[in-house]
Design a protein around this motif. Structure first.
Motif, short mmCIF file in Angstrom:
data_model
loop_
_atom_site.label_atom_id
_atom_site.label_comp_id
_atom_site.label_asym_id
_atom_site.label_seq_id
_atom_site.Cartn_x
_atom_site.Cartn_y
_atom_site.Cartn_z
N GLY A 245 0.83 -1.21 0.00
CA GLY A 245 0.00 0.00 0.00
C GLY A 245 0.86 1.25 0.00
N ALA A 246 1.96 1.21 0.74
CA ALA A 246 2.85 2.37 0.81
C ALA A 246 3.43 2.68 -0.57
CB ALA A 246 3.97 2.11 1.81
N THR A 247 3.80 1.62 -1.34
CA THR A 247 4.35 1.88 -2.67
C THR A 247 3.30 2.52 -3.57
OG1 THR A 247 3.77 -0.28 -3.55
CG2 THR A 247 5.93 -0.08 -2.54
N VAL A 248 2.03 2.09 -3.41
CA VAL A 248 0.96 2.68 -4.23
C VAL A 248 0.82 4.17 -3.90
CG1 VAL A 248 -1.50 2.66 -4.72
CG2 VAL A 248 -0.26 0.50 -4.50
N LEU A 249 0.90 4.50 -2.58
CA LEU A 249 0.78 5.90 -2.18
C LEU A 249 1.95 6.72 -2.71
CD1 LEU A 249 -0.56 5.70 1.49
CD2 LEU A 249 -1.79 6.22 -0.63
N VAL A 250 3.16 6.14 -2.60
CA VAL A 250 4.35 6.86 -3.09
C VAL A 250 4.22 7.10 -4.59
CG1 VAL A 250 6.84 6.70 -3.46
CG2 VAL A 250 5.86 5.99 -1.28
N GLN A 251 3.72 6.09 -5.31
CA GLN A 251 3.55 6.26 -6.76
C GLN A 251 2.58 7.40 -7.07
OE1 GLN A 251 2.18 2.84 -8.97
NE2 GLN A 251 2.73 3.81 -10.90
N ARG A 252 1.46 7.44 -6.34
CA ARG A 252 0.50 8.53 -6.57
C ARG A 252 1.16 9.88 -6.37
NH1 ARG A 252 -4.84 6.50 -4.27
NH2 ARG A 252 -5.23 4.82 -5.75
N ALA A 253 1.98 9.98 -5.30
CA ALA A 253 2.61 11.26 -5.00
C ALA A 253 3.68 11.60 -6.04
CB ALA A 253 3.21 11.22 -3.60
N ALA A 254 4.37 10.55 -6.53
CA ALA A 254 5.49 10.80 -7.43
C ALA A 254 5.04 11.02 -8.87
CB ALA A 254 6.48 9.63 -7.37
N MET A 255 3.86 10.53 -9.22
CA MET A 255 3.38 10.67 -10.59
C MET A 255 2.00 11.34 -10.61
SD MET A 255 4.39 6.88 -12.03
CE MET A 255 3.61 7.23 -13.60
N PRO A 256 1.94 12.63 -10.24
CA PRO A 256 0.62 13.28 -10.14
C PRO A 256 -0.10 13.37 -11.49
CG PRO A 256 2.39 14.88 -9.91
CD PRO A 256 3.03 13.53 -9.89
N TRP A 257 0.63 13.25 -12.59
CA TRP A 257 0.01 13.37 -13.91
C TRP A 257 -0.73 12.10 -14.31
CZ3 TRP A 257 5.15 12.72 -12.96
CH2 TRP A 257 5.72 11.56 -13.43
N ALA A 258 -0.37 10.97 -13.66
CA ALA A 258 -0.90 9.67 -14.12
C ALA A 258 -2.41 9.60 -13.98
CB ALA A 258 -0.23 8.55 -13.33
N ARG A 259 -2.96 10.34 -13.02
CA ARG A 259 -4.41 10.35 -12.82
C ARG A 259 -5.16 10.76 -14.07
NH1 ARG A 259 -5.63 14.58 -8.93
NH2 ARG A 259 -3.44 15.20 -9.04
N PHE A 260 -4.52 11.64 -14.86
CA PHE A 260 -5.24 12.22 -16.00
C PHE A 260 -5.09 11.38 -17.25
CE2 PHE A 260 -3.70 15.77 -13.34
CZ PHE A 260 -4.92 16.13 -12.82
N GLU A 261 -4.19 10.39 -17.20
CA GLU A 261 -3.95 9.61 -18.40
C GLU A 261 -4.95 8.48 -18.49
OE1 GLU A 261 0.15 8.57 -17.96
OE2 GLU A 261 0.74 10.26 -19.20
N GLU A 262 -5.24 8.10 -19.74
CA GLU A 262 -6.13 6.97 -19.92
C GLU A 262 -5.36 5.72 -19.51
OE1 GLU A 262 -7.58 7.08 -23.93
OE2 GLU A 262 -8.11 9.17 -23.65
N PRO A 263 -6.06 4.80 -18.84
CA PRO A 263 -5.36 3.59 -18.42
C PRO A 263 -4.86 2.82 -19.64
CG PRO A 263 -7.73 3.40 -18.07
CD PRO A 263 -7.46 4.81 -18.45
N LYS A 264 -3.61 2.36 -19.54
CA LYS A 264 -3.04 1.61 -20.67
C LYS A 264 -3.49 0.16 -20.60
CE LYS A 264 0.83 4.59 -21.56
NZ LYS A 264 1.63 5.24 -20.55
N PRO A 265 -3.71 -0.45 -21.77
CA PRO A 265 -4.19 -1.84 -21.76
C PRO A 265 -3.12 -2.80 -21.23
CG PRO A 265 -3.68 -1.13 -23.99
CD PRO A 265 -3.54 0.08 -23.13
#
Lengths: 265, 249
Positions: A245-265
């Motif tokens: 879970g901590a890695t998921v949180l760190v990823q969210r914080a480190a890649m704030p732009w990823a939220r706006f991208e369409e999920p890749k297949p």
């Protein structure tokens, strides 16, 4: 309005996402509990989950100190592994022939069975923190290295051509384009490796240690206390999930732009 | 008359046994909008790669403002086919990338690009990420990143190829207006005949591989082109299209 509608939507989404998993796990635990009570099986063979919970709770101070040791070994080992993987990934990226020289060696380290190698590493490095760090690093180094190298290679050719046309140096292109391009791969590798790291640390402790969940499990087994073995297993699973879970949180914080991208297949 | 901004003389390029460019002669005067049109695979992108320094030529000569171009000169601002915006950089930092590479600090580079956002229809989106922009806005951001480099010429590689037809038409008109106002020198690579005719002062048509200059068109109509010109434009367009179709036979 007492509760914001977006909050309600978040809760609804959480329930729809986590609901099925919670149901299946609860069902499993219930069946286990029922079987242990009804069949009259000895608790030294199969303890009921309630017994695992109660016994584990009574031992909470001891368990906590062993968990702390395992957590320490995991984090130290994993940090060393990450630093080494990053260093080698940069080397390999700048000096391509190194890849062909080094990768076969790293692949061989991945083929070694942990059961065989763990006692040897304890033999070589003693009962302290070092053998745990070495084993955790051994297990996690190569997956992280591969993730990083693949990540660098995933860089958009157009972006590199663009930067080159601007007169950017190789180092600059690496820092501004290749490194950020590798982030999704890095975090994918991180999520997998962190679970390996916990397993690696417990294995090293199992092969010989003063403190740690591994040695606790070994002792509990030798004392015919499967309830305590399972308590420790439960704790280690929880620990792994928390780290995940901590890695998921760190990823969210480190890649704030990823939220706006369409999920890749 | 002053030296042309860009001059290519008898430029050739081959990849092993494959002769891609046979004999390319092109010149672009300062403030001119010139297009290179050609069938796919003719070597349009190879010409661009020679100009950005990604490839080196096998023969011929290239000069910018009379000065010979060697392999590693970065005289031209390049806009690749797909916008090549960095997903992890905010729009303002994407547009400032070229300035940062030139050695400007991030805050100084931001201060340079910031005032141009309104003109490029991007006002209010400075702090957004590229994924939050529409296709047309992404292309405008990519063009902004290209023009702020203050290079002597813009190299545009099929800049609107990935857009839907309506957005593309809108972007072409917008680019035509911007070019008229700013007087950039532009070399556009495209396979869209209508786009080339609408935007260009002159058009070079390439032959199939190995490429040479097949035809050269001048379009002496004022910019930006209005519906009043549409008849004359359509004639040139039909002529070029016929030339390209004849190649197939």
């Amino acid at each position: 309005m007492p509760i914001r509608p977006t909050f309600m939507r978040d809760v609804a989404r959480l329930i729809s996402h986590a609901g099925p998993a919670v149901l299946s796990v609860s069902a499993l635990v219930l069946v286990w509990e029922a079987y242990a009570r009804v069949s009259g099986i000895s608790p030294t063979a199969l303890p009921a989950p309630s017994r695992v919970l109660v016994q584990g709770f009574e031992q909470r101070d001891v368990l906590a100190s062993h968990t702390l040791a395992t957590l320490q070994a995991t984090l130290f080992g994993f940090s060393c592994s990450l630093c080494a993987a990053f260093l080698f990934s940069v080397l390999v990226d700048f000096f391509r022939p190194l890849r062909r020289a080094l990768f076969p060696v790293f692949i061989i380290t991945q083929t070694l069975p942990l059961v065989a190698i763990a006692p040897l590493i304890v033999l070589w490095f003693g009962f302290g923190l070092t053998p745990k760090i070495v084993l955790v690093a051994l297990v996690t180094f190569f997956p992280m290295l591969v993730a990083l190298v693949q990540g660098y290679d995933s860089t958009d050719r157009d972006i590199e051509a663009l930067m080159a046309s601007m007169g950017a140096s190789r180092r600059r292109i690496f820092v501004a384009a290749r490194l950020p391009s590798a982030l999704p791969y890095f975090f994918a590798g991180l999520r997998i490796s962190i679970t390996y790291a916990v397993v690696g640390a417990i294995f090293a402790e199992y092969a010989g240690a003063v403190r740690g969940l591994g040695i606790y499990i070994l002792n509990a087994k030798n004392n015919f206390r499967p309830d305590l073995v399972l308590s420790a297993v439960f704790v280690s699973a929880t620990l792994t999930l928390c780290l995940f879970g901590a890695t998921v949180l760190v990823q969210r914080a480190a890649m704030p732009w990823a939220r706006f991208e369409e999920p890749k297949p | 008359m002053s030296a042309p901004r860009l001059e290519l003389k008898a430029v050739s390029k081959r990849f092993g046994d494959l002769e891609v460019l046979a004999d390319i002669n092109i010149s672009v005067r300062p403030g001119e909008f010139v297009s290179i049109l050609g069938p796919s695979g003719a070597g349009k992108s190879t010409i661009l790669q020679l100009l950005t320094g990604a490839l080196s030529r096998d023969g011929g000569a290239m000069a910018c403002d009379g000065v010979p171009l060697d392999g590693n000169s970065h005289r031209f601002a390049f806009m690749p086919q797909r916008d090549a915006l960095m997903p992890w950089r905010r729009v303002i930092d994407n547009t400032a990338l070229g300035l940062e590479v030139q050695g400007m600090s991030r805050s100084a580079a931001r201060a340079v690009v910031q005032p141009l956002f309104a003109e490029f229809g991007l006002a209010g989106f400075e702090r957004n990420y590229p994924a939050q922009l529409s296709g047309g806005m992404r292309q405008r951001a990519a063009l902004l990143r290209t023009v702020v480099q203050e290079s002597s010429m813009l190299l545009l590689d099929e800049p609107f190829g990935a857009l839907d037809a309506l957005t593309r038409a809108r972007m072409q008109r917008w680019l035509s207006g911007m070019w008229t106002r700013h007087g950039w020198t532009v070399l556009l690579i495209t396979h869209d005949v209508r786009e080339a005719v609408l935007l260009s002062d002159r058009i070079y048509v390439l032959s199939p591989r190995p490429a040479r200059i097949l035809r050269h068109y001048e379009i002496p109509l004022p910019h930006p082109r209005t519906p009043a010109n549409s008849h004359a434009l359509a004639e040139v367009e039909a002529d070029i299209l016929q030339t390209l179709l004849n190649l197939e036979e």
